[in-house]
Scaffold this motif. Structure first.
Motif, PDB file in Angstrom:
ATOM      1  N   GLY A   1       0.856  -1.192   0.000  1.00  0.00           N
ATOM      2  CA  GLY A   1       0.000   0.000   0.000  1.00  0.00           C
ATOM      3  C   GLY A   1       0.884   1.231   0.000  1.00  0.00           C
ATOM      4  N   LYS A   2       0.651   2.119   0.992  1.00  0.00           N
ATOM      5  CA  LYS A   2       1.463   3.331   1.061  1.00  0.00           C
ATOM      6  C   LYS A   2       2.695   3.141   1.943  1.00  0.00           C
ATOM      7  N   ASN A   3       2.815   1.967   2.549  1.00  0.00           N
ATOM      8  CA  ASN A   3       3.901   1.740   3.498  1.00  0.00           C
ATOM      9  C   ASN A   3       5.099   1.061   2.859  1.00  0.00           C
TER      10      ASN A   3
ATOM     11  N   HIS B   1       4.908   7.778   5.932  1.00  0.00           N
ATOM     12  CA  HIS B   1       5.229   9.208   5.929  1.00  0.00           C
ATOM     13  C   HIS B   1       6.498   9.436   6.740  1.00  0.00           C
ATOM     14  N   TYR B   2       7.004  10.637   6.648  1.00  0.00           N
ATOM     15  CA  TYR B   2       8.174  11.004   7.447  1.00  0.00           C
ATOM     16  C   TYR B   2       7.716  11.925   8.565  1.00  0.00           C
ATOM     17  N   SER B   3       8.300  11.738   9.725  1.00  0.00           N
ATOM     18  CA  SER B   3       8.014  12.651  10.825  1.00  0.00           C
ATOM     19  C   SER B   3       9.249  13.541  10.995  1.00  0.00           C
ATOM     20  N   TYR B   4       9.053  14.838  10.793  1.00  0.00           N
ATOM     21  CA  TYR B   4      10.174  15.768  10.834  1.00  0.00           C
ATOM     22  C   TYR B   4      10.138  16.617  12.095  1.00  0.00           C
ATOM     23  N   VAL B   5      11.302  16.978  12.583  1.00  0.00           N
ATOM     24  CA  VAL B   5      11.360  18.027  13.599  1.00  0.00           C
ATOM     25  C   VAL B   5      12.027  19.218  12.936  1.00  0.00           C
ATOM     26  N   ILE B   6      11.330  20.346  12.941  1.00  0.00           N
ATOM     27  CA  ILE B   6      11.891  21.548  12.325  1.00  0.00           C
ATOM     28  C   ILE B   6      12.244  22.540  13.422  1.00  0.00           C
ATOM     29  N   HIS B   7      13.501  22.917  13.424  1.00  0.00           N
ATOM     30  CA  HIS B   7      13.950  23.913  14.399  1.00  0.00           C
ATOM     31  C   HIS B   7      13.838  25.280  13.733  1.00  0.00           C
ATOM     32  N   THR B   8      12.927  26.110  14.251  1.00  0.00           N
ATOM     33  CA  THR B   8      12.640  27.360  13.552  1.00  0.00           C
ATOM     34  C   THR B   8      13.622  28.448  13.937  1.00  0.00           C
TER      35      THR B   8
ATOM     36  N   ASN C   1       4.378  16.087  10.002  1.00  0.00           N
ATOM     37  CA  ASN C   1       4.332  14.829   9.258  1.00  0.00           C
ATOM     38  C   ASN C   1       4.130  15.157   7.789  1.00  0.00           C
ATOM     39  N   ASP C   2       4.937  14.571   6.950  1.00  0.00           N
ATOM     40  CA  ASP C   2       4.860  14.901   5.542  1.00  0.00           C
ATOM     41  C   ASP C   2       5.221  13.641   4.779  1.00  0.00           C
ATOM     42  N   GLU C   3       4.523  13.374   3.668  1.00  0.00           N
ATOM     43  CA  GLU C   3       4.844  12.133   2.961  1.00  0.00           C
ATOM     44  C   GLU C   3       6.029  12.305   2.027  1.00  0.00           C
TER      45      GLU C   3
END
Lengths: 479, 264
Positions: A314-316, A437-444, A453-455
């Motif tokens: 599937g999507k995984n 999907h990818y789980s991101y940590v964004i340091h602003t 979360n972004d695919e």
């Protein structure tokens, strides 16, 4: 059995630098006498800072360090019975090997005949007999490393600190030194505190591992504990290879993730959001239709001891390790034994940040006005013509006393290359692949961490803008 | 291929010519004059004359004294400055360093003239303290040449070495004496050779500060002024010998000196 005593205790240690950067926050830890303990984490996780505080090179902003029950927090490094093996050895270039090793003993005003004996003995320990008169720059990296260890060990410290001591050596040499260090630890009986970013090194050598990330302790435990029972997705991702999926409990000892329902051994209430971790070696490939889920093999890589097989379902995307090969395009079934599925509570990653109210009573964040009416957020409030805000009872509200908190889910934020279009900008400081999907940590740029979360795949350190639709934001107002 | 190498080598020709004309040839002329007398006969009389004449020996000692004291004062002033600048975390570090070396960019005679006025105003008459004034003038002139190499070596020092010393039980003073000081030695040697040797011959400072005592430079000048080229050449040669000796003595640290040597 005799209860071993704590040789060193860290109590709520925090180290904040002048620029406001927190290298270590609220770290508490106990180390038993004679233990081999490893601080493990990616660069910038605070492990070296912690070591430097134990050595005395840095003083914690808050908290206390106890050695055998007495505080040594403020004690200068030369008064601590602790010695360090430095990352780049830090041998004195103007002294020969004998003088380098004798340095610490001379500070203690030890008579020369004892120094000679001690140096002979310690050089035997590190396999450098007869090297006394050699100068430092005639030595190879591995030999310099041994001298650095000898120089520290000869002082018979209560604790030996090792700051990524094998980082500069080649792979073969590193493996050899790992075993030698372990042997040395057994022989000397000194407490070793070891810092590394190499998870394999940590697993091989340590009695106990402290996994750190972003200045916080993520997990502490034996190598087996850390590998088999990771406390959270970060640890699972950092230690060994992992398949990490978001999922939900669908019944007693039943969880749904990756498009299938799996039996598991961790008990959580039905409906709980969970994170499931499956090690690649625990993913079993079956005939299509026999496993819990179906998939198509997309790539096979030979790794010596096993094949690394990537399967799309599937999507995984699922990674499996198997001694049997497969071919790209094969249809397969996937099965995982219940006790090989490690389930933990999904962490709530809702992003919360504070907005400001500007002079025109508009909401503002990062200098950008949000398209939302303040009067819609505070029930019954209205703006008067002369520019003051009145509440439902007609009383004036001071904009400086209102606190607006905005929360937004990781899935509702989008990343964009057009940085200026984002509400705030930052760089990707961490990413974990979660199957679909990818789980991101964004340091602003405003020094806050956002979870998104972004695919789509972005890279570490990528500069991105964060698009946050106002209709996905939840506002809370505090007076 | 052959041609290419030739053309590359030919780039060095202008300098070779320069070297031959203005370095090698004068050196041979110098040696020739040093070992001949007025009649063109070969003699070592100039050499024995130098070492038997109390006046010339006195001048040598005086020059040595001036140079030694100047070097010592420069070192004592420069080391703490260089150390503090190199080890501080000041953001304005480079600006402060600039302030110390800025005098180098101001015209030399202007600087010394200004110093002369200042000293005259302080002392009344410069003739009262010729030695002191000369040392002050030379220190003022040469200080940057001492600060820069020391600053460079200390700031290149690996901070981990100091931490290692502290870790092994050394207090701050011990760590300085056993690590920082020996490791900044190349910078010190570099600075000393850049101050000591010029200080032995730089008679312009003496002249401008009305110090009528001869130093080596002025001595050579006086010989040539009185058309005694043979005696003058011998003194110049002896000075050259001293310089060579000095360089040989510090040669063991050649590599480090190169590392510690700046300059602008």
């Amino acid at each position: 059995m005799e209860q071993k005593t704590n040789i060193i205790e860290l109590k709520h240690i925090t180290k904040t630098y002048k620029d406001g950067f927190s290298a270590v926050s609220d770290l508490s830890l106990e180390v038993k006498k004679g233990e081999f303990i490893t601080f493990l984490g990616p660069s910038g996780c605070g492990k070296t800072t912690t070591l430097r505080m134990i050595a005395g090179f840095d003083v914690p902003t808050e908290g206390d360090i106890l050695l055998n029950g007495t505080s040594i927090t403020e004690l200068p490094p030369n008064e601590r019975p602790i010695n360090t093996v430095f990352q780049r050895y830090a041998l004195f270039p103007h002294m020969n090997i004998y003088e380098n090793i004798a340095f610490g003993l001379r500070q203690k005003k030890m008579p020369e005949n004892i120094i000679v004996k001690k140096i002979k003995k310690v050089l035997e320990l590190v396999d450098l007999e007869g090297f006394e008169k050699r100068s430092i720059d005639t030595l190879s990296g591995g030999q310099q490393q041994r001298v650095a260890i000898a120089r520290a060990v000869v002082n018979e410290p209560q604790i030996l600190l090792l700051d990524e001591p094998l980082g500069a050596l080649d792979l073969k040499m590193r493996k050899e030194m790992q075993l030698e260090l372990k042997e040395m630890h057994r022989e000397l009986g000194i407490t070793f505190i070891y810092v590394t970013h190499d998870q394999e090194e940590a697993l091989t050598m340590s009695d106990k591992i402290v996994v750190m990330a972003e200045g916080k302790m993520q997990q502490i435990g034996t190598p087996e504990d850390i590998y088999n029972e990771p406390a959270n997705a970060f640890v699972a991702d950092f230690i060994g290879d992992s398949n990490i999926f978001n999922g939900i409990m669908t019944g007693k000892l039943k969880a749904r993730f990756c498009g299938g329902e799996f039996a598991c051994v961790d008990d959580f209430e039905e409906g709980t959001h969970i994170t499931a971790v499956v090690r690649p070696e625990d993913v079993l490939l079956t005939e299509p239709g026999q496993g819990k889920i179906r998939g198509i093999v997309t790539s096979v890589i030979f790794k010596g001891m096993h094949y690394e097989i990537t399967i799309e379902s599937g999507k995984n995307e699922i990674i499996a390790q198997s001694v049997n090969s497969a071919a790209a395009g094969d249809r397969v079934g996937i099965y995982v034994e219940p006790d090989n599925i490690h389930i933990m509570l999904a962490e709530d990653h809702t992003n919360i940040f504070a907005a400001e109210i500007n002079r025109n009573y508009e909401l503002e964040y990062n200098g950008k006005v949000l398209d939302v009416q303040l009067t819609d957020l505070i029930k019954g409030s209205r703006l008067t013509e002369d520019g003051t805000l009145l509440d439902g009872n007609g009383l004036e509200l001071d904009r400086n006393k209102l606190r607006i908190k905005i929360s937004i889910k990781p899935t509702d934020i989008e990343l964009t290359d057009e940085q200026e279009e984002g509400l705030v900008q930052g760089y990707i400081s961490n990413l974990i692949y979660k199957g679909d999907h990818y789980s991101y940590v964004i340091h602003t740029d405003l020094e806050q961490d956002f979870v998104v979360n972004d695919e789509y795949l972005w890279n570490m350190e990528d500069q991105v803008g964060l698009l946050m639709p106002v209709d996905k934001m939840v506002f809370t107002v505090k007076k | 291929m052959q041609k290419k190498i030739l053309s590359r080598k030919s780039l060095g020709i202008p300098y070779m010519i320069f070297l031959a004309l203005f370095v090698m040839a004068p050196l041979f002329v110098l040696i020739y004059y040093a070992f001949t007398n007025g009649q063109g006969e070969i003699t070592i009389q100039n050499l024995t004359g130098f070492f038997s004449d109390p006046n010339t020996l006195g001048t040598l000692c005086y020059s040595f004294g001036i140079a030694a004291v100047t070097t010592a004062v420069c070192l004592l002033l420069a080391y703490p400055v260089a150390y503090v600048l190199a080890t501080s975390h000041l953001k304005e570090k480079s600006v402060i360093l600039l302030l110390f070396i800025m005098p180098m960019w101001i015209n030399f005679s202007l600087r010394i003239t200004a110093l002369k006025e200042l000293l005259t105003w302080l002392e009344g008459n410069l003739a009262y303290h010729p030695f002191l004034n000369t040392v002050i003038g030379m220190t003022y002139d040469f200080l940057p040449f001492m600060i820069l190499p020391i600053y460079t070596t200390i700031s290149k020092l690996d901070g981990a070495l100091l931490e290692a010393a502290r870790d092994l039980g050394a207090g701050e003073l011990q760590a300085f004496l056993k690590v920082t000081l020996p490791l900044s030695l190349p910078g010190i040697i570099s600075g000393v050779s850049m101050v000591f040797l010029p200080a032995m011959t730089n008679y312009v400072v003496l002249d401008m500060l009305y110090n009528s005592t001869y130093i080596m430079g002025s001595l050579i000048g006086s010989y040539f002024a009185s058309y005694n080229w043979h005696g003058g050449s011998m003194i110049a040669l002896i000075l050259l010998g001293i310089v060579c000796l000095f360089t040989l003595l510090t040669r063991g640290d050649e590599e480090e000196t190169a590392r510690g040597g700046v300059l602008l």
